[in-house]
Motif scaffolding. Sequence first.
Motif, short mmCIF file in Angstrom:
data_model
loop_
_atom_site.label_atom_id
_atom_site.label_comp_id
_atom_site.label_asym_id
_atom_site.label_seq_id
_atom_site.Cartn_x
_atom_site.Cartn_y
_atom_site.Cartn_z
N ARG A 51 0.90 -1.42 0.20
CA ARG A 51 0.21 0.08 -0.14
C ARG A 51 0.87 1.20 -0.10
O ARG A 51 1.96 1.41 0.50
CB ARG A 51 -0.84 0.06 1.13
CG ARG A 51 -1.88 -1.14 1.23
CD ARG A 51 -2.78 -0.95 2.65
NE ARG A 51 -3.79 -1.96 2.64
CZ ARG A 51 -4.79 -2.17 3.36
NH1 ARG A 51 -4.74 -1.27 4.42
NH2 ARG A 51 -5.52 -3.18 3.49
N LYS A 52 0.25 2.35 -0.52
CA LYS A 52 0.75 3.61 -0.45
C LYS A 52 0.85 4.13 1.17
O LYS A 52 0.15 3.65 1.97
CB LYS A 52 0.26 4.69 -1.06
CG LYS A 52 0.43 4.56 -2.63
CD LYS A 52 -0.63 5.66 -3.35
CE LYS A 52 -0.45 5.40 -4.96
NZ LYS A 52 -1.11 6.28 -5.65
N ALA A 53 2.10 5.05 1.42
CA ALA A 53 2.04 5.39 2.78
C ALA A 53 2.34 6.75 2.79
O ALA A 53 2.81 7.51 1.99
CB ALA A 53 3.27 4.56 3.40
N ASP A 54 1.91 7.39 3.87
CA ASP A 54 2.10 9.05 4.04
C ASP A 54 3.28 9.17 5.01
O ASP A 54 4.07 10.17 4.73
CB ASP A 54 0.64 9.53 4.79
CG ASP A 54 -0.50 9.20 4.15
OD1 ASP A 54 -0.62 9.52 2.90
OD2 ASP A 54 -1.21 8.27 4.53
N TYR A 55 3.79 8.14 5.78
CA TYR A 55 4.97 8.44 6.48
C TYR A 55 5.85 7.16 6.42
O TYR A 55 5.54 5.98 6.46
CB TYR A 55 4.41 8.70 8.09
CG TYR A 55 4.01 9.92 8.25
CD1 TYR A 55 4.48 11.06 8.46
CD2 TYR A 55 2.36 10.11 8.13
CE1 TYR A 55 3.59 12.45 8.50
CE2 TYR A 55 1.62 11.26 8.35
CZ TYR A 55 2.06 12.29 8.54
OH TYR A 55 1.50 13.54 8.71
N VAL A 56 7.13 7.56 6.52
CA VAL A 56 8.19 6.65 6.82
C VAL A 56 8.73 6.82 8.27
O VAL A 56 9.13 7.70 8.59
CB VAL A 56 9.34 6.44 5.73
CG1 VAL A 56 10.23 5.24 6.25
CG2 VAL A 56 8.50 6.05 4.71
N VAL A 57 8.71 5.90 9.18
CA VAL A 57 8.94 6.08 10.54
C VAL A 57 10.33 5.11 10.90
O VAL A 57 10.43 4.14 10.62
CB VAL A 57 7.93 5.73 11.48
CG1 VAL A 57 8.48 6.05 13.06
CG2 VAL A 57 6.72 6.47 11.36
N VAL A 58 11.69 6.05 11.26
CA VAL A 58 12.61 5.19 11.62
C VAL A 58 12.98 5.26 13.06
O VAL A 58 12.81 6.27 13.62
CB VAL A 58 13.78 5.83 10.75
CG1 VAL A 58 15.20 4.85 10.88
CG2 VAL A 58 13.61 6.37 9.28
N LEU A 59 13.03 4.11 13.55
CA LEU A 59 13.09 3.85 15.04
C LEU A 59 14.65 4.09 15.29
O LEU A 59 15.52 3.40 14.90
CB LEU A 59 12.73 2.62 15.56
CG LEU A 59 11.30 2.16 15.31
CD1 LEU A 59 10.85 1.03 15.86
CD2 LEU A 59 10.08 3.19 15.64
N GLY A 60 14.91 4.73 16.57
CA GLY A 60 16.40 5.14 16.88
C GLY A 60 16.97 4.15 17.56
O GLY A 60 16.16 2.96 18.10
N SER A 61 18.33 3.81 17.66
CA SER A 61 18.73 2.74 18.41
C SER A 61 20.18 3.22 19.38
O SER A 61 20.76 2.22 19.79
CB SER A 61 19.04 1.61 17.56
OG SER A 61 20.37 2.14 16.73
N GLY A 62 20.41 4.29 19.42
CA GLY A 62 21.27 4.94 20.34
C GLY A 62 22.48 5.53 19.32
O GLY A 62 22.71 5.01 18.37
N LEU A 63 23.22 6.53 20.00
CA LEU A 63 24.37 6.87 19.13
C LEU A 63 25.65 6.67 19.64
O LEU A 63 25.70 5.93 20.93
CB LEU A 63 24.38 8.49 19.17
CG LEU A 63 23.10 9.19 18.68
CD1 LEU A 63 22.97 10.71 18.91
CD2 LEU A 63 22.78 8.89 17.25
N SER A 64 26.82 6.61 18.95
CA SER A 64 28.12 6.38 19.56
C SER A 64 29.03 7.50 19.64
O SER A 64 28.83 8.40 19.03
CB SER A 64 28.57 5.28 18.41
OG SER A 64 29.14 6.05 17.28
N GLY A 65 29.71 7.68 20.59
CA GLY A 65 30.24 8.68 21.01
C GLY A 65 29.67 9.89 21.35
O GLY A 65 29.94 11.06 21.25
N GLY A 66 28.22 9.69 21.51
CA GLY A 66 27.40 10.91 22.14
C GLY A 66 26.73 11.67 21.17
O GLY A 66 26.03 12.41 21.20
N SER A 67 26.97 11.40 19.68
CA SER A 67 26.68 12.34 18.64
C SER A 67 26.76 11.60 17.24
O SER A 67 26.20 11.95 16.17
CB SER A 67 27.41 13.60 18.59
OG SER A 67 28.95 13.38 18.28
#
Length: 332
Positions: free
Chosen positions: A154-170
Amino acid sequence: MYAPAALLFLILCWRVLRERRRFSNAVLLGLTALCALVAWLFQLISSGTASGTVVAGVLLAVGGLGILLLTGLLFSNGLRMVRKEGRSPTNLLSLMAALCAVALIALLIAAAVVRTPVMLGVGAAALGLACYVSFLFLSFLTYAFLYGRLQVRRKADYVVVLGSGLSGGSKVPPLLAGRLDRAREVHTRLTGRGHSPVLITSGGQGPDEDLPESHAMADYLTDRGFPGELIEREDKSTTTEENLRYSKAIMEKGNPGYRCVVVTNNYHAFRAALTARRLGIRGQVVGAPTARYFWPNATIREFAAVLVAYKRTNAAICLLFVAAGVLVWALR
């Protein structure tokens, strides 16, 4: 003999067409395979031919060898996880699973040799619990594999990317970079269908991070040419459930009748889909590739989280196996 398996398979197909984001689908898949296997073994043994008995024996032997091989692989993977990722409790799950398998084998051998009422009762309860957990794990593993390969048409209006933490703080680590690259692929495919969805980067700021994950994720995408005007940041969440809950609020505010695609890693996709369904999110989950050494430990962690999510049902069934062990002890 195969009628129960056929009936369960038809029920499974009907339920998947209605809603593929159900753990009960995984259980139905496991029951279908189990009924078919039992029917096949019964047919081989009851045929009375030597070949049937041999094939049944070979299958049982292969199953036993498979358990030993799996235990060895879990040990190897556990040691590799410790070397590469450190000794945190979540990185020790594959090693702990291997130790539990060895302990179970030793317990069953001891119960068979000693044959005291207590040992037989404990062995029976442990074997029942192990079979139950193994059945659920194999069902979860197989259905999660299949779920990750079902196409989102199906078509989608949004693509959501789930976070998983950063390395080195940034910095965006490879695990999260894989999710973002997969999200770009999904976005490109959806855009090719004539609709350009908004991409939501979801992740708040942890205590050891210099900025919210969603901001670092957005910077990663824009640095690689993704249009910044198509990105929206959700920067309050700290867990998968909050990722989805807060992203849902953004989507409902922008488009009450939205459809979405959620992007995470392949080992996490099915559990994220279960959470999305529980929160009433209208969309499916797709997974990004994960490093092979990381996958076994992460899959065990996901399975453990699903068991906890259905803790009342699982606790009740486990108590039945314990009661069965007590009954074996009492009868001896």
